[in-house]
Design a protein around this motif. Sequence first.
Motif, PDB file in Angstrom:
ATOM      1  N   HIS A   1       0.821  -1.224   0.000  1.00 32.08           N
ATOM      2  CA  HIS A   1       0.000   0.000   0.000  1.00 32.08           C
ATOM      3  C   HIS A   1       0.847   1.262   0.000  1.00 32.08           C
ATOM      4  O   HIS A   1       0.364   2.329  -0.369  1.00 32.08           O
ATOM      5  CB  HIS A   1      -0.945  -0.009   1.197  1.00 32.08           C
ATOM      6  CG  HIS A   1      -0.238   0.128   2.505  1.00 32.08           C
ATOM      7  ND1 HIS A   1       0.381  -0.941   3.106  1.00 32.08           N
ATOM      8  CD2 HIS A   1      -0.011   1.197   3.282  1.00 32.08           C
ATOM      9  CE1 HIS A   1       0.944  -0.534   4.228  1.00 32.08           C
ATOM     10  NE2 HIS A   1       0.722   0.757   4.359  1.00 32.08           N
TER      11      HIS A   1
ATOM     12  N   LEU B   1       3.611   1.679  -1.838  1.00 30.30           N
ATOM     13  CA  LEU B   1       4.272   1.876  -3.131  1.00 30.30           C
ATOM     14  C   LEU B   1       3.638   3.059  -3.853  1.00 30.30           C
ATOM     15  O   LEU B   1       2.437   3.297  -3.741  1.00 30.30           O
ATOM     16  CB  LEU B   1       4.152   0.618  -3.996  1.00 30.30           C
ATOM     17  CG  LEU B   1       4.870  -0.621  -3.488  1.00 30.30           C
ATOM     18  CD1 LEU B   1       4.518  -1.830  -4.355  1.00 30.30           C
ATOM     19  CD2 LEU B   1       6.367  -0.400  -3.461  1.00 30.30           C
ATOM     20  N   PRO B   2       4.424   3.805  -4.617  1.00 33.81           N
ATOM     21  CA  PRO B   2       3.842   4.953  -5.334  1.00 33.81           C
ATOM     22  C   PRO B   2       2.873   4.493  -6.421  1.00 33.81           C
ATOM     23  O   PRO B   2       3.049   3.432  -7.014  1.00 33.81           O
ATOM     24  CB  PRO B   2       5.058   5.644  -5.948  1.00 33.81           C
ATOM     25  CG  PRO B   2       6.130   4.614  -5.983  1.00 33.81           C
ATOM     26  CD  PRO B   2       5.854   3.658  -4.864  1.00 33.81           C
ATOM     27  N   ASP B   3       1.855   5.290  -6.634  1.00 35.03           N
ATOM     28  CA  ASP B   3       0.881   5.020  -7.684  1.00 35.03           C
ATOM     29  C   ASP B   3       1.355   5.632  -8.993  1.00 35.03           C
ATOM     30  O   ASP B   3       1.845   6.754  -9.014  1.00 35.03           O
ATOM     31  CB  ASP B   3      -0.484   5.621  -7.344  1.00 35.03           C
ATOM     32  CG  ASP B   3      -1.145   4.938  -6.167  1.00 35.03           C
ATOM     33  OD1 ASP B   3      -0.810   3.769  -5.902  1.00 35.03           O
ATOM     34  OD2 ASP B   3      -1.999   5.572  -5.525  1.00 35.03           O
ATOM     35  N   ASP B   4       1.195   4.906 -10.088  1.00 34.01           N
ATOM     36  CA  ASP B   4       1.457   5.424 -11.425  1.00 34.01           C
ATOM     37  C   ASP B   4       0.277   4.979 -12.270  1.00 34.01           C
ATOM     38  O   ASP B   4       0.322   3.977 -12.963  1.00 34.01           O
ATOM     39  CB  ASP B   4       2.781   4.894 -11.976  1.00 34.01           C
ATOM     40  CG  ASP B   4       3.176   5.576 -13.279  1.00 34.01           C
ATOM     41  OD1 ASP B   4       2.351   6.341 -13.830  1.00 34.01           O
ATOM     42  OD2 ASP B   4       4.288   5.331 -13.745  1.00 34.01           O
ATOM     43  N   LEU B   5      -0.825   5.706 -12.158  1.00 35.04           N
ATOM     44  CA  LEU B   5      -2.105   5.294 -12.711  1.00 35.04           C
ATOM     45  C   LEU B   5      -2.132   5.177 -14.223  1.00 35.04           C
ATOM     46  O   LEU B   5      -2.937   4.453 -14.779  1.00 35.04           O
ATOM     47  CB  LEU B   5      -3.199   6.253 -12.250  1.00 35.04           C
ATOM     48  CG  LEU B   5      -3.373   6.345 -10.739  1.00 35.04           C
ATOM     49  CD1 LEU B   5      -4.448   7.375 -10.409  1.00 35.04           C
ATOM     50  CD2 LEU B   5      -3.706   5.004 -10.134  1.00 35.04           C
ATOM     51  N   ASP B   6      -1.272   5.901 -14.903  1.00 33.20           N
ATOM     52  CA  ASP B   6      -1.330   5.909 -16.358  1.00 33.20           C
ATOM     53  C   ASP B   6      -0.154   5.199 -17.009  1.00 33.20           C
ATOM     54  O   ASP B   6       0.076   5.355 -18.210  1.00 33.20           O
ATOM     55  CB  ASP B   6      -1.406   7.347 -16.873  1.00 33.20           C
ATOM     56  CG  ASP B   6      -2.672   8.034 -16.427  1.00 33.20           C
ATOM     57  OD1 ASP B   6      -2.595   9.206 -16.079  1.00 33.20           O
ATOM     58  OD2 ASP B   6      -3.726   7.374 -16.404  1.00 33.20           O
ATOM     59  N   ARG B   7       0.578   4.435 -16.269  1.00 32.18           N
ATOM     60  CA  ARG B   7       1.770   3.782 -16.819  1.00 32.18           C
ATOM     61  C   ARG B   7       1.389   2.738 -17.855  1.00 32.18           C
ATOM     62  O   ARG B   7       0.491   1.942 -17.668  1.00 32.18           O
ATOM     63  CB  ARG B   7       2.550   3.119 -15.707  1.00 32.18           C
ATOM     64  CG  ARG B   7       3.848   2.542 -16.210  1.00 32.18           C
ATOM     65  CD  ARG B   7       4.653   2.011 -15.082  1.00 32.18           C
ATOM     66  NE  ARG B   7       5.945   1.631 -15.615  1.00 32.18           N
ATOM     67  CZ  ARG B   7       7.004   1.468 -14.889  1.00 32.18           C
ATOM     68  NH1 ARG B   7       6.946   1.653 -13.607  1.00 32.18           N
ATOM     69  NH2 ARG B   7       8.127   1.117 -15.434  1.00 32.18           N
TER      70      ARG B   7
END
Length: 132
Positions: free
Chosen positions: A119, A121-127
């Motif tokens: 939880h 970890l960084p979010d990268d929503l558009d990767r």
Amino acid sequence: MLTGGCHCGSVRYETADAPFERALCHCELCRRTTGAPAVAWFTVRESALRLTGEPATYASSDHAVRTFCGRCGTQITFKDAAYGDRIDLTTASLDDPEAAPPVEQIWVRSRLPWMAAAHALPDDLDRRPTEA
């Protein structure tokens, strides 16, 4: 009514039963059979489940069988002979996975250590995967 199926649409299911268990499983068998760090399951009466298509089966232990789509590989069910008229279905195979979210975690002693911190970890929503 809960409905779902595999990625390619060859195997579908529906049940009018309300799930009586909803869990995120950390056991090694679930991890190894799905290739995922944990698997979300919900449980209904097998007699209330209607499955269409021709799922393939795999005996993952001497008392349990898993079904999956033989075409795309999506795991659909887990059935332990010791538990009578109950069957587990993969939550992420639901058409609406939010309809039966996990309410507990099971087999947590088997949980991968890095899952406890996932939880954070960084979010990268558009990767998107990069092209080689």
